[in-house]
Design an enzyme around this catalytic site. Structure first.
Site, PDB file in Angstrom:
ATOM      1  N   TYR A  33      18.041  29.437   9.136  1.00  0.00           N
ATOM      2  CA  TYR A  33      16.931  30.194   9.733  1.00  0.00           C
ATOM      3  C   TYR A  33      17.076  30.305  11.252  1.00  0.00           C
ATOM      4  O   TYR A  33      17.447  29.342  11.923  1.00  0.00           O
ATOM      5  CB  TYR A  33      15.598  29.499   9.446  1.00  0.00           C
ATOM      6  CG  TYR A  33      15.072  29.709   8.046  1.00  0.00           C
ATOM      7  CD1 TYR A  33      14.773  30.982   7.566  1.00  0.00           C
ATOM      8  CD2 TYR A  33      14.850  28.617   7.205  1.00  0.00           C
ATOM      9  CE1 TYR A  33      14.271  31.158   6.283  1.00  0.00           C
ATOM     10  CE2 TYR A  33      14.344  28.790   5.925  1.00  0.00           C
ATOM     11  CZ  TYR A  33      14.063  30.069   5.471  1.00  0.00           C
ATOM     12  OH  TYR A  33      13.566  30.239   4.207  1.00  0.00           O
ATOM     13  N   ARG A  57     -10.659  -0.593  14.404  1.00  0.00           N
ATOM     14  CA  ARG A  57     -10.315   0.272  13.275  1.00  0.00           C
ATOM     15  C   ARG A  57     -11.123  -0.163  12.060  1.00  0.00           C
ATOM     16  O   ARG A  57     -11.980   0.558  11.599  1.00  0.00           O
ATOM     17  CB  ARG A  57      -8.803   0.194  13.018  1.00  0.00           C
ATOM     18  CG  ARG A  57      -8.308   1.211  12.031  1.00  0.00           C
ATOM     19  CD  ARG A  57      -6.811   1.151  11.816  1.00  0.00           C
ATOM     20  NE  ARG A  57      -6.394  -0.080  11.151  1.00  0.00           N
ATOM     21  CZ  ARG A  57      -5.181  -0.268  10.635  1.00  0.00           C
ATOM     22  NH1 ARG A  57      -4.272   0.692  10.712  1.00  0.00           N
ATOM     23  NH2 ARG A  57      -4.870  -1.409  10.049  1.00  0.00           N
ATOM     24  N   LYS A 112       0.837  -1.203   0.000  1.00  0.00           N
ATOM     25  CA  LYS A 112       0.000   0.000   0.000  1.00  0.00           C
ATOM     26  C   LYS A 112       0.874   1.255   0.000  1.00  0.00           C
ATOM     27  O   LYS A 112       2.085   1.173   0.214  1.00  0.00           O
ATOM     28  CB  LYS A 112      -0.917  -0.022   1.227  1.00  0.00           C
ATOM     29  CG  LYS A 112      -0.175  -0.063   2.561  1.00  0.00           C
ATOM     30  CD  LYS A 112      -1.109  -0.448   3.723  1.00  0.00           C
ATOM     31  CE  LYS A 112      -0.342  -0.471   5.035  1.00  0.00           C
ATOM     32  NZ  LYS A 112      -1.159  -1.045   6.135  1.00  0.00           N
ATOM     33  N   MET A 130      13.056  23.964   3.739  1.00  0.00           N
ATOM     34  CA  MET A 130      12.175  23.200   2.854  1.00  0.00           C
ATOM     35  C   MET A 130      12.979  22.368   1.854  1.00  0.00           C
ATOM     36  O   MET A 130      12.660  21.201   1.606  1.00  0.00           O
ATOM     37  CB  MET A 130      11.240  24.153   2.095  1.00  0.00           C
ATOM     38  CG  MET A 130      10.200  23.437   1.269  1.00  0.00           C
ATOM     39  SD  MET A 130       9.175  24.551   0.298  1.00  0.00           S
ATOM     40  CE  MET A 130       8.257  25.405   1.565  1.00  0.00           C
TER      41      MET A 130
HETATM   42  C1  LIG Z   1      -0.398  -2.029   6.817  1.00  0.00           C
HETATM   43  C2  LIG Z   1      -1.027  -3.322   7.141  1.00  0.00           C
HETATM   44  C3  LIG Z   1      -0.269  -4.512   7.149  1.00  0.00           C
HETATM   45  C4  LIG Z   1       1.230  -4.509   7.046  1.00  0.00           C
HETATM   46  O1  LIG Z   1       1.740  -4.074   8.278  1.00  0.00           O
HETATM   47  P1  LIG Z   1       3.289  -3.963   8.604  1.00  0.00           P
HETATM   48  O2  LIG Z   1       3.325  -3.572  10.034  1.00  0.00           O
HETATM   49  O3  LIG Z   1       3.819  -2.901   7.703  1.00  0.00           O
HETATM   50  O4  LIG Z   1       3.909  -5.278   8.342  1.00  0.00           O
HETATM   51  C5  LIG Z   1      -0.946  -5.715   7.313  1.00  0.00           C
HETATM   52  N1  LIG Z   1      -2.301  -5.733   7.522  1.00  0.00           N
HETATM   53  C6  LIG Z   1      -3.041  -4.611   7.560  1.00  0.00           C
HETATM   54  C7  LIG Z   1      -4.500  -4.713   7.796  1.00  0.00           C
HETATM   55  C8  LIG Z   1      -2.434  -3.362   7.385  1.00  0.00           C
HETATM   56  O5  LIG Z   1      -3.178  -2.250   7.450  1.00  0.00           O
END
Ligand SMILES: *Cc1c(COP(=O)(O)O)cnc(C)c1O
Length: 344
Positions: A242, A128, A33, A290
């Site tokens: 800065y 969640r 992701k 920046m």
């Molecule tokens: C992001 C995520 C993972 C991967 O988690 P890591 O801690 O990066 O290994 C697996 N399952 C779900 C539901 C996630 O949101």
């Protein structure tokens, strides 16, 4: 050229996946992701698929579409956010597998794409995503009839092996899935490292693939190298950057390098980090701007063309500590201004 280079070691990515896979007796997926944790989902997905990964997970259907473009037909692409309104055509056309997380999503999927693959996401305590026990009890029979590809849940505290939340969620997940003839998945990187009890049929590591904690044995995957734009000598009493936060206490040689907080290098890391010439550390001085960072190279004895900020010596987790955050946030914040180089 005044842009920094983000080098992604695809060989290390594959070795990290293999090392995690070797700790399990089940299948190991890959979570890619957020653009492959900021490292470029196209190359990350292709490389892992070539290495033998058959199941991928992303957060959103749009991300899944990019992965399907990269991989073509075959590998399973699972969507954590499930089947959202407006996603149906993409899920259908690109053969994506939503992890449905509510009664609404289950009904949407069963009505709009009957017989098409889906998984079920359960809430085992994190609150969640996923169906709660009562919701699941009401839906379990319908879901079972439709033949889900996977039942999954997610651990809230897996980075802390001592947390009582881990066995508590394990028990809740078991109770909700007992007697079902469907593959199960509970563990991300942290859960994979806890113990085999947490592995079930499929693990879903993300951060460990990219070289981050809690996978201690991980190889670094991302390296950042920043060109020097300008060099100058400053006298005792002169300031740099800065708000004059750094004052020369000796005649000093100062390099200005071409990256800053707009490149995901948080300003708050400030003077808690160094940049590296080979394995020699050079202190960061003054405020991170920046697009620029000041560096004291007085002790280096030469004028470097570039300096490294993300290295074997200064890992993504060390930058995260200096910024009061986690490696995940550093990687996914690196942003689009880098020249990306992929090595194998
Ligand atoms: C992001 C995520 C993972 C991967 O988690 P890591 O801690 O990066 O290994 C697996 N399952 C779900 C539901 C996630 O949101």
């Amino acid at each position: 050229m005044a842009t920094a280079t983000l080098t992604i070691d695809l060989g290390a990515l594959v070795r990290n996946w293999r090392a995690l896979d070797a700790k399990t007796n089940c299948e190991t997926a890959a979570v890619i992701k957020a653009d492959g944790y900021g490292l470029g989902v196209d190359r990350v997905a292709k490389t892992l698929a070539q290495a033998g990964v058959r199941k991928f997970f992303v957060a959103a259907t749009e991300e899944g579409a990019l992965v399907r473009q990269a991989l073509g037909p075959g590998p399973e692409i699972n969507i954590f956010s499930g089947h959202m309104r407006g996603d149906t055509d993409m899920i259908s056309d690109l053969e994506l597998t939503p992890m449905v997380n509510s009664i609404d999503q289950m009904l949407r999927h069963a009505e709009s794409l009957p017989g098409r693959p889906f998984g079920v996401q359960l809430d085992s305590g994190m609150n969640r995503l996923g169906m709660e026990p009562a919701e699941w009890a009401a839906l379990r029979e319908l879901a079972e009839q439709q033949g889900p590809t996977l039942i999954m849940s997610h651990l809230a505290c897996a980075d802390d092996p001592e947390s009582p939340m881990n066995p508590q969620q394990l028990g809740a997940f078991r109770a909700m899935t007992e007697g079902l003839n469907v593959p199960r998945s509970l563990a991300a990187t942290g859960g994979l490292l806890l113990s085999k009890e947490y592995h079930f049929d499929l693990t879903r590591p993300g951060i460990g693939l990219y070289g981050g904690a809690p996978f201690e044995g991980a190889e670094a995957v991302a390296h950042v190298s920043i060109p020097v734009i300008q060099l100058r000598d400053v006298e005792i009493g002169e300031t740099v950057g800065y708000s004059n936060t750094w004052t020369a206490e000796r005649p000093s040689r100062v390099a200005t390098i071409a990256a800053g907080y707009a490149d995901g290098l948080p300003r708050i890391m400030g003077e808690n980090i160094s940049v590296y010439h080979g394995s020699t550390a050079c202190p960061v001085i003054g405020r991170i701007s920046m697009d620029m960072i000041g560096v004291d190279i007085t002790d280096l004895g030469e004028d470097p063309a570039e300096l490294d900020i993300l290295t074997e010596d200064q890992t993504v987790d060390m930058l995260a500590d200096a910024a009061g955050t986690i490696g995940y946030e550093i990687l996914t914040s690196l942003g689009g201004r880098y020249t990306r180089r992929y090595t194998s």
